[in-house]
Design a protein around this motif. Structure first.
Motif, PDB file in Angstrom:
ATOM      1  N   ASP A 177      -9.340  14.667  23.605  1.00  0.00           N
ATOM      2  CA  ASP A 177      -8.141  14.306  22.844  1.00  0.00           C
ATOM      3  C   ASP A 177      -6.891  14.371  23.716  1.00  0.00           C
ATOM      4  O   ASP A 177      -5.986  13.548  23.582  1.00  0.00           O
ATOM      5  CB  ASP A 177      -7.974  15.225  21.630  1.00  0.00           C
ATOM      6  CG  ASP A 177      -9.076  15.022  20.592  1.00  0.00           C
ATOM      7  OD1 ASP A 177      -9.792  13.986  20.652  1.00  0.00           O
ATOM      8  OD2 ASP A 177      -9.224  15.899  19.726  1.00  0.00           O
ATOM      9  N   TYR A 178      -6.846  15.336  24.614  1.00  0.00           N
ATOM     10  CA  TYR A 178      -5.719  15.476  25.539  1.00  0.00           C
ATOM     11  C   TYR A 178      -5.614  14.245  26.434  1.00  0.00           C
ATOM     12  O   TYR A 178      -4.537  13.665  26.596  1.00  0.00           O
ATOM     13  CB  TYR A 178      -5.905  16.750  26.371  1.00  0.00           C
ATOM     14  CG  TYR A 178      -5.014  16.848  27.583  1.00  0.00           C
ATOM     15  CD1 TYR A 178      -3.657  17.132  27.460  1.00  0.00           C
ATOM     16  CD2 TYR A 178      -5.537  16.672  28.861  1.00  0.00           C
ATOM     17  CE1 TYR A 178      -2.842  17.224  28.574  1.00  0.00           C
ATOM     18  CE2 TYR A 178      -4.726  16.774  29.982  1.00  0.00           C
ATOM     19  CZ  TYR A 178      -3.380  17.046  29.824  1.00  0.00           C
ATOM     20  OH  TYR A 178      -2.582  17.140  30.936  1.00  0.00           O
ATOM     21  N   ILE A 179      -6.720  13.817  26.989  1.00  0.00           N
ATOM     22  CA  ILE A 179      -6.725  12.653  27.886  1.00  0.00           C
ATOM     23  C   ILE A 179      -6.316  11.391  27.137  1.00  0.00           C
ATOM     24  O   ILE A 179      -5.555  10.571  27.648  1.00  0.00           O
ATOM     25  CB  ILE A 179      -8.102  12.491  28.564  1.00  0.00           C
ATOM     26  CG1 ILE A 179      -8.311  13.635  29.565  1.00  0.00           C
ATOM     27  CG2 ILE A 179      -8.230  11.131  29.254  1.00  0.00           C
ATOM     28  CD1 ILE A 179      -9.717  13.748  30.105  1.00  0.00           C
TER      29      ILE A 179
ATOM     30  N   ALA B 143      -8.764  25.727  29.691  1.00  0.00           N
ATOM     31  CA  ALA B 143      -8.261  26.807  30.537  1.00  0.00           C
ATOM     32  C   ALA B 143      -8.006  26.338  31.968  1.00  0.00           C
ATOM     33  O   ALA B 143      -7.280  26.989  32.714  1.00  0.00           O
ATOM     34  CB  ALA B 143      -9.237  27.980  30.543  1.00  0.00           C
ATOM     35  N   TYR B 144      -8.559  25.196  32.324  1.00  0.00           N
ATOM     36  CA  TYR B 144      -8.418  24.691  33.692  1.00  0.00           C
ATOM     37  C   TYR B 144      -7.421  23.531  33.775  1.00  0.00           C
ATOM     38  O   TYR B 144      -7.333  22.869  34.803  1.00  0.00           O
ATOM     39  CB  TYR B 144      -9.787  24.287  34.238  1.00  0.00           C
ATOM     40  CG  TYR B 144     -10.727  25.472  34.237  1.00  0.00           C
ATOM     41  CD1 TYR B 144     -10.689  26.411  35.260  1.00  0.00           C
ATOM     42  CD2 TYR B 144     -11.605  25.683  33.176  1.00  0.00           C
ATOM     43  CE1 TYR B 144     -11.512  27.524  35.242  1.00  0.00           C
ATOM     44  CE2 TYR B 144     -12.435  26.787  33.156  1.00  0.00           C
ATOM     45  CZ  TYR B 144     -12.389  27.706  34.181  1.00  0.00           C
ATOM     46  OH  TYR B 144     -13.196  28.807  34.162  1.00  0.00           O
ATOM     47  N   ILE B 145      -6.677  23.302  32.698  1.00  0.00           N
ATOM     48  CA  ILE B 145      -5.642  22.275  32.683  1.00  0.00           C
ATOM     49  C   ILE B 145      -4.294  22.990  32.715  1.00  0.00           C
ATOM     50  O   ILE B 145      -3.977  23.785  31.820  1.00  0.00           O
ATOM     51  CB  ILE B 145      -5.769  21.364  31.435  1.00  0.00           C
ATOM     52  CG1 ILE B 145      -7.094  20.613  31.499  1.00  0.00           C
ATOM     53  CG2 ILE B 145      -4.586  20.405  31.351  1.00  0.00           C
ATOM     54  CD1 ILE B 145      -7.385  19.773  30.278  1.00  0.00           C
ATOM     55  N   LYS B 146      -3.521  22.702  33.722  1.00  0.00           N
ATOM     56  CA  LYS B 146      -2.272  23.424  33.980  1.00  0.00           C
ATOM     57  C   LYS B 146      -1.294  23.407  32.808  1.00  0.00           C
ATOM     58  O   LYS B 146      -0.576  24.371  32.564  1.00  0.00           O
ATOM     59  CB  LYS B 146      -1.612  22.843  35.231  1.00  0.00           C
ATOM     60  CG  LYS B 146      -0.481  23.646  35.770  1.00  0.00           C
ATOM     61  CD  LYS B 146       0.027  23.066  37.076  1.00  0.00           C
ATOM     62  CE  LYS B 146       1.114  23.945  37.642  1.00  0.00           C
ATOM     63  NZ  LYS B 146       1.567  23.481  38.949  1.00  0.00           N
ATOM     64  N   SER B 147      -1.250  22.314  32.055  1.00  0.00           N
ATOM     65  CA  SER B 147      -0.279  22.213  30.956  1.00  0.00           C
ATOM     66  C   SER B 147      -0.740  22.890  29.664  1.00  0.00           C
ATOM     67  O   SER B 147       0.017  22.965  28.701  1.00  0.00           O
ATOM     68  CB  SER B 147       0.037  20.740  30.671  1.00  0.00           C
ATOM     69  OG  SER B 147      -1.126  20.070  30.226  1.00  0.00           O
TER      70      SER B 147
ATOM     71  N   ASN C  89     -14.450  20.782  25.144  1.00  0.00           N
ATOM     72  CA  ASN C  89     -14.717  19.410  25.597  1.00  0.00           C
ATOM     73  C   ASN C  89     -13.994  18.395  24.716  1.00  0.00           C
ATOM     74  O   ASN C  89     -13.405  17.435  25.215  1.00  0.00           O
ATOM     75  CB  ASN C  89     -16.216  19.133  25.615  1.00  0.00           C
ATOM     76  CG  ASN C  89     -16.948  19.951  26.656  1.00  0.00           C
ATOM     77  OD1 ASN C  89     -16.357  20.479  27.596  1.00  0.00           O
ATOM     78  ND2 ASN C  89     -18.252  20.075  26.487  1.00  0.00           N
ATOM     79  N   GLU C  90     -14.022  18.612  23.406  1.00  0.00           N
ATOM     80  CA  GLU C  90     -13.340  17.705  22.480  1.00  0.00           C
ATOM     81  C   GLU C  90     -11.823  17.787  22.634  1.00  0.00           C
ATOM     82  O   GLU C  90     -11.126  16.777  22.563  1.00  0.00           O
ATOM     83  CB  GLU C  90     -13.752  18.005  21.039  1.00  0.00           C
ATOM     84  CG  GLU C  90     -15.174  17.591  20.743  1.00  0.00           C
ATOM     85  CD  GLU C  90     -15.613  17.924  19.333  1.00  0.00           C
ATOM     86  OE1 GLU C  90     -14.743  18.079  18.437  1.00  0.00           O
ATOM     87  OE2 GLU C  90     -16.835  18.029  19.105  1.00  0.00           O
TER      88      GLU C  90
ATOM     89  N   ILE D 266     -17.486  27.684  21.832  1.00  0.00           N
ATOM     90  CA  ILE D 266     -16.158  27.254  22.287  1.00  0.00           C
ATOM     91  C   ILE D 266     -16.257  26.160  23.354  1.00  0.00           C
ATOM     92  O   ILE D 266     -15.298  25.429  23.587  1.00  0.00           O
ATOM     93  CB  ILE D 266     -15.331  28.462  22.795  1.00  0.00           C
ATOM     94  CG1 ILE D 266     -13.830  28.144  22.751  1.00  0.00           C
ATOM     95  CG2 ILE D 266     -15.767  28.886  24.192  1.00  0.00           C
ATOM     96  CD1 ILE D 266     -12.934  29.344  23.010  1.00  0.00           C
ATOM     97  N   ILE D 267     -17.413  26.014  23.970  1.00  0.00           N
ATOM     98  CA  ILE D 267     -17.574  25.030  25.035  1.00  0.00           C
ATOM     99  C   ILE D 267     -17.443  23.607  24.489  1.00  0.00           C
ATOM    100  O   ILE D 267     -16.670  22.800  25.020  1.00  0.00           O
ATOM    101  CB  ILE D 267     -18.917  25.222  25.771  1.00  0.00           C
ATOM    102  CG1 ILE D 267     -18.958  26.616  26.414  1.00  0.00           C
ATOM    103  CG2 ILE D 267     -19.132  24.116  26.810  1.00  0.00           C
ATOM    104  CD1 ILE D 267     -20.333  27.036  26.916  1.00  0.00           C
ATOM    105  N   SER D 268     -18.148  23.284  23.412  1.00  0.00           N
ATOM    106  CA  SER D 268     -18.055  21.929  22.835  1.00  0.00           C
ATOM    107  C   SER D 268     -16.665  21.674  22.266  1.00  0.00           C
ATOM    108  O   SER D 268     -16.141  20.562  22.369  1.00  0.00           O
ATOM    109  CB  SER D 268     -19.136  21.703  21.776  1.00  0.00           C
ATOM    110  OG  SER D 268     -18.962  22.585  20.685  1.00  0.00           O
ATOM    111  N   LEU D 269     -16.051  22.698  21.692  1.00  0.00           N
ATOM    112  CA  LEU D 269     -14.682  22.556  21.194  1.00  0.00           C
ATOM    113  C   LEU D 269     -13.741  22.218  22.347  1.00  0.00           C
ATOM    114  O   LEU D 269     -12.921  21.303  22.250  1.00  0.00           O
ATOM    115  CB  LEU D 269     -14.223  23.840  20.491  1.00  0.00           C
ATOM    116  CG  LEU D 269     -12.742  23.919  20.118  1.00  0.00           C
ATOM    117  CD1 LEU D 269     -12.317  22.756  19.235  1.00  0.00           C
ATOM    118  CD2 LEU D 269     -12.442  25.257  19.457  1.00  0.00           C
TER     119      LEU D 269
END
Length: 177
Positions: free
Chosen positions: A63-65, A100-104, A58-59, A53-56
């Motif tokens: 994509d979010y950014i 999990a560390y992104i508020k939105s 990151n991707e 799940i870590i690499s997922l």
């Protein structure tokens, strides 16, 4: 009803048992523990949260950014994560899952109760509070952690954001919209 994205993709992010490995002879099949990514009709459904799940994550953050110039214009990360059970090889990647560390972010976690403990309590006690520097309650994403039982199904509708749990009664029929 909005237009449905008819994509269906599956990627095996981790297929190892017990512990991750890193060696040349494991490169072909991967060295991460249990995690399967499904992208169905524009929605992420993740099976287990092993180290894959870590690499997922990151991707997903990449994509979010790239989805917008500023925080308010970016498309929030949304995912349903289904845990088959709470053995360490199926949950150990969760503390390193960057969405999990992104508020939105909106994360919906479902797992079984075990040894008289709710799934949220299992995650908190096993992963976060005792062995990780961040406590589960400090996660900034909007996270819904739920128990799911073998007599329940999870309905993930393309036009709803929140999954619906339907309890199956013996011999009861139901229609899926």
């Amino acid at each position: 009803m909005s237009q449905i994205n008819k994509e269906f993709k599956i990627k095996f992010r981790g297929v190892r048992g017990s512990y991750p490995v890193c060696a040349k002879n494991q490169v072909i099949y991967g060295g991460n523990t249990s995690c399967v990514e499904m992208f169905i009709n524009g929605k992420y459904i993740i099976l287990d949260g092993g180290t894959g799940i870590i690499s997922l994550g990151n991707e997903m953050v990449r994509d979010y950014i790239s989805s917008g110039a500023g925080m308010e214009s970016r498309k929030p990360i949304e995912a349903v994560i289904l845990f088959s059970h709470s053995h360490l090889d199926h949950i150990q990647g969760l503390p390193f899952f960057k969405p999990a560390y992104i508020k939105s972010s909106n994360l919906y976690l479902y797992g079984p109760r075990s040894r008289s403990r709710d799934f949220e309590q299992i995650l908190s006690e096993t992963l976060f509070d005792l062995i990780f520097p961040v406590e589960l309650k400090e996660i900034s994403a909007k996270m819904s952690i739920n128990n799911i039982h073998e007599t329940e199904i999870l309905l993930i509708s393309p036009d709803k954001t929140t999954p619906e749990v339907i309890r199956l009664e013996d011999e009861k029929e139901f229609d899926i919209p």
